[in-house]
Design a protein around this motif. Sequence first.
Motif, PDB file in Angstrom:
ATOM      1  N   PRO A 237      19.579  36.488  46.452  1.00 57.11           N
ATOM      2  CA  PRO A 237      20.519  37.328  47.198  1.00 57.11           C
ATOM      3  C   PRO A 237      21.893  36.672  47.288  1.00 57.11           C
ATOM      4  N   VAL A 238      22.907  37.398  46.825  1.00 57.58           N
ATOM      5  CA  VAL A 238      24.275  36.882  46.797  1.00 57.58           C
ATOM      6  C   VAL A 238      25.165  37.820  47.602  1.00 57.58           C
ATOM      7  N   LYS A 239      25.946  37.267  48.516  1.00 58.62           N
ATOM      8  CA  LYS A 239      26.861  38.063  49.336  1.00 58.62           C
ATOM      9  C   LYS A 239      28.217  38.168  48.647  1.00 58.62           C
ATOM     10  N   VAL A 240      28.676  39.415  48.496  1.00 56.38           N
ATOM     11  CA  VAL A 240      29.945  39.709  47.820  1.00 56.38           C
ATOM     12  C   VAL A 240      30.678  40.758  48.648  1.00 56.38           C
ATOM     13  N   TYR A 241      31.992  40.608  48.797  1.00 56.17           N
ATOM     14  CA  TYR A 241      32.758  41.652  49.469  1.00 56.17           C
ATOM     15  C   TYR A 241      32.798  42.900  48.594  1.00 56.17           C
ATOM     16  N   ASN A 242      32.736  44.069  49.242  1.00 61.67           N
ATOM     17  CA  ASN A 242      32.756  45.322  48.484  1.00 61.67           C
ATOM     18  C   ASN A 242      34.125  45.543  47.837  1.00 61.67           C
ATOM     19  N   PRO A 243      34.242  46.488  46.919  1.00 65.11           N
ATOM     20  CA  PRO A 243      35.511  46.657  46.189  1.00 65.11           C
ATOM     21  C   PRO A 243      36.715  46.903  47.093  1.00 65.11           C
ATOM     22  N   GLU A 244      36.553  47.717  48.141  1.00 71.83           N
ATOM     23  CA  GLU A 244      37.682  48.030  49.018  1.00 71.83           C
ATOM     24  C   GLU A 244      38.143  46.799  49.802  1.00 71.83           C
ATOM     25  N   LYS A 245      37.205  46.052  50.355  1.00 69.65           N
ATOM     26  CA  LYS A 245      37.560  44.831  51.094  1.00 69.65           C
ATOM     27  C   LYS A 245      38.179  43.811  50.147  1.00 69.65           C
ATOM     28  N   THR A 246      37.616  43.707  48.953  1.00 67.06           N
ATOM     29  CA  THR A 246      38.154  42.768  47.965  1.00 67.06           C
ATOM     30  C   THR A 246      39.595  43.102  47.613  1.00 67.06           C
ATOM     31  N   LEU A 247      39.875  44.383  47.425  1.00 67.19           N
ATOM     32  CA  LEU A 247      41.227  44.795  47.059  1.00 67.19           C
ATOM     33  C   LEU A 247      42.219  44.483  48.176  1.00 67.19           C
ATOM     34  N   ALA A 248      41.832  44.741  49.421  1.00 65.25           N
ATOM     35  CA  ALA A 248      42.704  44.416  50.550  1.00 65.25           C
ATOM     36  C   ALA A 248      42.929  42.905  50.642  1.00 65.25           C
ATOM     37  N   ASP A 249      41.867  42.130  50.445  1.00 69.51           N
ATOM     38  CA  ASP A 249      42.007  40.668  50.463  1.00 69.51           C
ATOM     39  C   ASP A 249      42.954  40.197  49.363  1.00 69.51           C
ATOM     40  N   CYS A 250      42.862  40.824  48.197  1.00 74.54           N
ATOM     41  CA  CYS A 250      43.713  40.423  47.076  1.00 74.54           C
ATOM     42  C   CYS A 250      45.194  40.686  47.389  1.00 74.54           C
ATOM     43  N   PHE A 251      45.474  41.798  48.042  1.00 76.29           N
ATOM     44  CA  PHE A 251      46.856  42.044  48.457  1.00 76.29           C
ATOM     45  C   PHE A 251      47.304  40.990  49.473  1.00 76.29           C
ATOM     46  N   LYS A 252      46.414  40.625  50.365  1.00 73.06           N
ATOM     47  CA  LYS A 252      46.759  39.622  51.365  1.00 73.06           C
ATOM     48  C   LYS A 252      47.070  38.276  50.719  1.00 73.06           C
ATOM     49  N   TYR A 253      46.328  37.931  49.673  1.00 73.57           N
ATOM     50  CA  TYR A 253      46.509  36.633  49.025  1.00 73.57           C
ATOM     51  C   TYR A 253      47.197  36.779  47.665  1.00 73.57           C
ATOM     52  N   ARG A 254      48.040  37.802  47.553  1.00 73.93           N
ATOM     53  CA  ARG A 254      48.702  38.094  46.271  1.00 73.93           C
ATOM     54  C   ARG A 254      49.578  36.934  45.799  1.00 73.93           C
ATOM     55  N   ASN A 255      50.131  36.167  46.727  1.00 74.07           N
ATOM     56  CA  ASN A 255      50.979  35.041  46.326  1.00 74.07           C
ATOM     57  C   ASN A 255      50.158  33.881  45.777  1.00 74.07           C
ATOM     58  N   LYS A 256      48.864  33.864  46.078  1.00 72.49           N
ATOM     59  CA  LYS A 256      47.995  32.791  45.590  1.00 72.49           C
ATOM     60  C   LYS A 256      47.286  33.155  44.290  1.00 72.49           C
ATOM     61  N   ILE A 257      46.988  34.448  44.112  1.00 75.00           N
ATOM     62  CA  ILE A 257      46.253  34.835  42.904  1.00 75.00           C
ATOM     63  C   ILE A 257      47.128  35.567  41.891  1.00 75.00           C
ATOM     64  N   GLY A 258      48.309  35.999  42.316  1.00 75.81           N
ATOM     65  CA  GLY A 258      49.231  36.677  41.396  1.00 75.81           C
ATOM     66  C   GLY A 258      49.211  38.186  41.582  1.00 75.81           C
ATOM     67  N   LEU A 259      50.399  38.777  41.758  1.00 74.52           N
ATOM     68  CA  LEU A 259      50.490  40.220  41.970  1.00 74.52           C
ATOM     69  C   LEU A 259      50.003  40.993  40.750  1.00 74.52           C
ATOM     70  N   ASP A 260      50.174  40.431  39.552  1.00 75.26           N
ATOM     71  CA  ASP A 260      49.715  41.122  38.344  1.00 75.26           C
ATOM     72  C   ASP A 260      48.196  41.308  38.364  1.00 75.26           C
ATOM     73  N   VAL A 261      47.468  40.332  38.891  1.00 68.11           N
ATOM     74  CA  VAL A 261      46.011  40.445  39.012  1.00 68.11           C
ATOM     75  C   VAL A 261      45.657  41.558  39.993  1.00 68.11           C
ATOM     76  N   VAL A 262      46.403  41.638  41.085  1.00 68.19           N
ATOM     77  CA  VAL A 262      46.141  42.643  42.115  1.00 68.19           C
ATOM     78  C   VAL A 262      46.396  44.050  41.577  1.00 68.19           C
ATOM     79  N   LEU A 263      47.507  44.234  40.872  1.00 67.72           N
ATOM     80  CA  LEU A 263      47.846  45.562  40.352  1.00 67.72           C
ATOM     81  C   LEU A 263      46.870  45.995  39.267  1.00 67.72           C
ATOM     82  N   GLU A 264      46.407  45.053  38.467  1.00 69.50           N
ATOM     83  CA  GLU A 264      45.391  45.390  37.477  1.00 69.50           C
ATOM     84  C   GLU A 264      44.103  45.834  38.170  1.00 69.50           C
ATOM     85  N   ALA A 265      43.741  45.138  39.248  1.00 67.93           N
ATOM     86  CA  ALA A 265      42.539  45.506  39.997  1.00 67.93           C
ATOM     87  C   ALA A 265      42.671  46.903  40.587  1.00 67.93           C
TER      88      ALA A 265
END
Length: 209
Positions: free
Chosen positions: A144-172
């Motif tokens: 059993p592996v815990k993973v954030y669902n797609p919607e929560k993941t997308l919101a988290d990615c926007f929150k950390y866009r400066n750490k992972i890159g806005l291009d990654v977020v927009l592609e997602a």
Amino acid sequence: MSPNIKKQNTGAIKQARALFQPQAAAFRTCEALKAGVHPRTLYKMRDQGVIERLGRGMYRFADMPSLWNPDLATVAMLVPKGVICLISALSYHEMTTEIPHEIYLALPRGAEPPRLDYPPLRIFWFSGTAFTDGVEQHDIDGIPVKVYNPEKTLADCFKYRNKIGLDVVLEALKFYRQRKRREVDELMRYARMCRVEKVMRPYLETTLF
């Protein structure tokens, strides 16, 4: 080695296998010892190639089918409090072309950082509902592996866009648009939770609405 000792070793290994197969895809050293497997038997199983090491203190039987995602399975076993997040979660949900070279893992704020020699981790500290909401549990290689669902993941990615890159977020976001099942109301709820609603809305209006 005398025939009697060799026979004893073989019998001990068979007993150890019976304790874990077919129920467990992988097991930890502490679980084996608690189940009654002698440390000497465990070492012989390792040395004879009966079991293979996945990470510190974690093993699986070598003749089992290949793992689909051994890194996620290993982290889930060794860091049970963690939740797969950001780029690793995007990869799991097939919302990125990025190949993460480390596991992105969320931990509750104040938790002790895990000490793993492998796989490499990138830790993010979440607190309150930002950590507990949006968690799904998936079976990966029998673990059993815990993973954030797609919607929560997308919101988290926007929150950390400066750490992972806005291009990654927009592609997602583009990949999310292509999904058959989209929960836009939930996405906006997570955006408010992560305090990125104002940042996300222009991109959502262009892409989703």
